[in-house]
Write an enzyme that holds these catalytic residues in place. Structure first.
Site, PDB file in Angstrom:
ATOM      1  N   TYR A   1      -2.728  -9.891   5.680  1.00 23.38           N
ATOM      2  CA  TYR A   1      -2.819  -8.452   5.943  1.00 23.38           C
ATOM      3  C   TYR A   1      -4.287  -8.086   6.098  1.00 23.38           C
ATOM      4  O   TYR A   1      -5.057  -8.130   5.135  1.00 23.38           O
ATOM      5  CB  TYR A   1      -2.169  -7.682   4.791  1.00 23.38           C
ATOM      6  CG  TYR A   1      -2.172  -6.165   4.925  1.00 23.38           C
ATOM      7  CD1 TYR A   1      -2.404  -5.522   6.139  1.00 23.38           C
ATOM      8  CD2 TYR A   1      -1.920  -5.364   3.819  1.00 23.38           C
ATOM      9  CE1 TYR A   1      -2.394  -4.149   6.247  1.00 23.38           C
ATOM     10  CE2 TYR A   1      -1.903  -3.982   3.911  1.00 23.38           C
ATOM     11  CZ  TYR A   1      -2.134  -3.376   5.121  1.00 23.38           C
ATOM     12  OH  TYR A   1      -2.128  -2.006   5.216  1.00 23.38           O
TER      13      TYR A   1
ATOM     14  N   LYS B   1      -0.279  -9.202   9.506  1.00 25.71           N
ATOM     15  CA  LYS B   1      -0.130  -7.764   9.715  1.00 25.71           C
ATOM     16  C   LYS B   1      -1.521  -7.260  10.077  1.00 25.71           C
ATOM     17  O   LYS B   1      -2.417  -7.226   9.237  1.00 25.71           O
ATOM     18  CB  LYS B   1       0.386  -7.076   8.443  1.00 25.71           C
ATOM     19  CG  LYS B   1       0.502  -5.555   8.577  1.00 25.71           C
ATOM     20  CD  LYS B   1       0.880  -4.904   7.246  1.00 25.71           C
ATOM     21  CE  LYS B   1       0.912  -3.392   7.377  1.00 25.71           C
ATOM     22  NZ  LYS B   1       1.181  -2.720   6.086  1.00 25.71           N
TER      23      LYS B   1
ATOM     24  N   ARG C   1      -9.395  -0.138   4.558  1.00 27.14           N
ATOM     25  CA  ARG C   1      -9.128  -0.042   3.122  1.00 27.14           C
ATOM     26  C   ARG C   1      -9.933  -1.059   2.310  1.00 27.14           C
ATOM     27  O   ARG C   1     -10.290  -0.789   1.168  1.00 27.14           O
ATOM     28  CB  ARG C   1      -7.630  -0.264   2.846  1.00 27.14           C
ATOM     29  CG  ARG C   1      -6.754   0.905   3.230  1.00 27.14           C
ATOM     30  CD  ARG C   1      -5.307   0.666   2.834  1.00 27.14           C
ATOM     31  NE  ARG C   1      -4.475   1.827   3.123  1.00 27.14           N
ATOM     32  CZ  ARG C   1      -4.311   2.868   2.315  1.00 27.14           C
ATOM     33  NH1 ARG C   1      -4.914   2.895   1.147  1.00 27.14           N
ATOM     34  NH2 ARG C   1      -3.544   3.873   2.664  1.00 27.14           N
TER      35      ARG C   1
ATOM     36  N   THR D   1       0.807  -1.222   0.000  1.00 23.17           N
ATOM     37  CA  THR D   1       0.000   0.000   0.000  1.00 23.17           C
ATOM     38  C   THR D   1       0.839   1.272   0.000  1.00 23.17           C
ATOM     39  O   THR D   1       0.634   2.173  -0.819  1.00 23.17           O
ATOM     40  CB  THR D   1      -0.914   0.017   1.250  1.00 23.17           C
ATOM     41  OG1 THR D   1      -1.584  -1.231   1.348  1.00 23.17           O
ATOM     42  CG2 THR D   1      -1.922   1.130   1.169  1.00 23.17           C
TER      43      THR D   1
ATOM     44  N   ILE E   1       5.116  -3.342  10.611  1.00 18.97           N
ATOM     45  CA  ILE E   1       5.418  -2.934   9.237  1.00 18.97           C
ATOM     46  C   ILE E   1       5.048  -1.458   9.187  1.00 18.97           C
ATOM     47  O   ILE E   1       3.874  -1.096   9.177  1.00 18.97           O
ATOM     48  CB  ILE E   1       4.657  -3.783   8.210  1.00 18.97           C
ATOM     49  CG1 ILE E   1       5.143  -5.238   8.299  1.00 18.97           C
ATOM     50  CG2 ILE E   1       4.863  -3.241   6.797  1.00 18.97           C
ATOM     51  CD1 ILE E   1       4.360  -6.220   7.443  1.00 18.97           C
TER      52      ILE E   1
END
Length: 295
Positions: A137, A166, A142, A48, A208
């Site tokens: 993730y 994540k 999003r 991203t 991250i």
């Protein structure tokens, strides 16, 4: 047995651009050197923060090759492979050049809004398409869908090369539930700079990070202090950055961190549409805080 090697400070690597919109490979190379010198434990590329949806196939291939060459095996590299078409992601994984890549990061399918069973089968198919470690993730802000703790733990138990998640749901109860119920060889990685301190205190193994692009030394120090049980000193660093965390994302990511890096003289403040640079008011506030912090 596949183990998670993505621990400590991971850099969600940006993609610098020139004024004409082309990829600024020279600045990218300098940025990687800077982060390696200042505490980066691994890199997360073509995800991203790298504005990957707006990169061409050739650009993505060249960026991957540059990062692999610059890193030279010194730290692991996690590479983004995600999408909302399961078959297409599987085919891409099977045909991709993964030389020098240590694992893949795969985001929950966006827009389709699958059920929990759909998410489970999607990631099971992706895990079956590669021998590399897979990091899930979860970022519902999003994607429009949240992967529950139960689905995450189910995948961790059923797919031996799914080694970590994540977690960027912003839900500390959910994070805690995953950490409580997960297999011993599965890890949680923070996907939110502002929540890294509390997540590590709950048992997460690292982050991250977006802010790590600009402040790897400071952020990695916070993480290491916390790993050593020095919570008061780590909390002090966390609170120093509280105002920055909010400003970094108020105009979207990576607009905030690109503005910071531009202020530091490291890149040009250019993004690709539909993303645009931070507003002048945000930039002024960022600049003021950076001066206060002597950045």
């Amino acid at each position: 047995m596949v183990h998670n090697i993505f621990k400590g400070l991971g850099i969600a690597l940006i993609t610098p651009f020139n004024e004409d919109g082309s990829v600024d490979y020279a600045s990218l190379s300098r940025l990687i050197d800077y982060q390696l010198r200042n505490g980066a434990d691994f890199f997360c590329i073509l995800a991203t923060t790298g504005e990957t949806p707006c990169l061409t196939s050739d650009e993505k291939s060249r960026i991957k090759d540059l990062v692999v060459e610059k890193v030279g095996g010194r730290v692991p590299i996690l590479m983004g492979f995600g999408g909302n078409n399961t078959m297409a992601v599987v085919e891409e994984l099977k045909s991709a050049d993964l030389n020098g890549i240590s694992g893949i990061l795969s985001v929950c399918p966006y827009y389709n809004k699958p059920s929990q069973e759909g998410l489970y089968l999607h990631f099971k198919a992706i895990a079956g398409a590669t021998k590399l470690p897979v990091v899930l993730y979860n970022v519902p802000g999003r994607t429009g869908v949240n992967m529950t703790a139960a689905t995450t733990v189910r995948l961790a138990r059923d797919c031996k090369n799914i080694v970590a998640i994540k977690e960027a749901s912003g839900n500390l109860e959910q994070v805690d539930e995953i950490i409580k119920d997960k297999p011993a060889d599965f890890d949680v990685i923070s996907g939110d700079d502002a929540l890294t301190f509390p997540m590590i205190s709950c048992g997460a193994v690292g982050v991250i990070s977006v802010i790590g692009n600009a402040l790897p030394k400071e952020f990695s120090r916070m993480i290491r202090l916390e790993f050593n049980g020095e919570y008061a000193a780590a909390r002090e660093i966390h609170h120093r950055f509280t105002d920055l965390f909010g400003l970094l994302f108020v105009d979207g990511n990576p607009a905030g961190v690109k503005a910071m890096l531009h202020e530091m003289g490291m890149i040009k403040n250019v993004l690709r549409l539909p993303l645009v640079p931070t507003r002048i008011s945000t930039l002024q506030k960022l600049s003021e805080i950076m001066k206060e912090l002597k950045i």
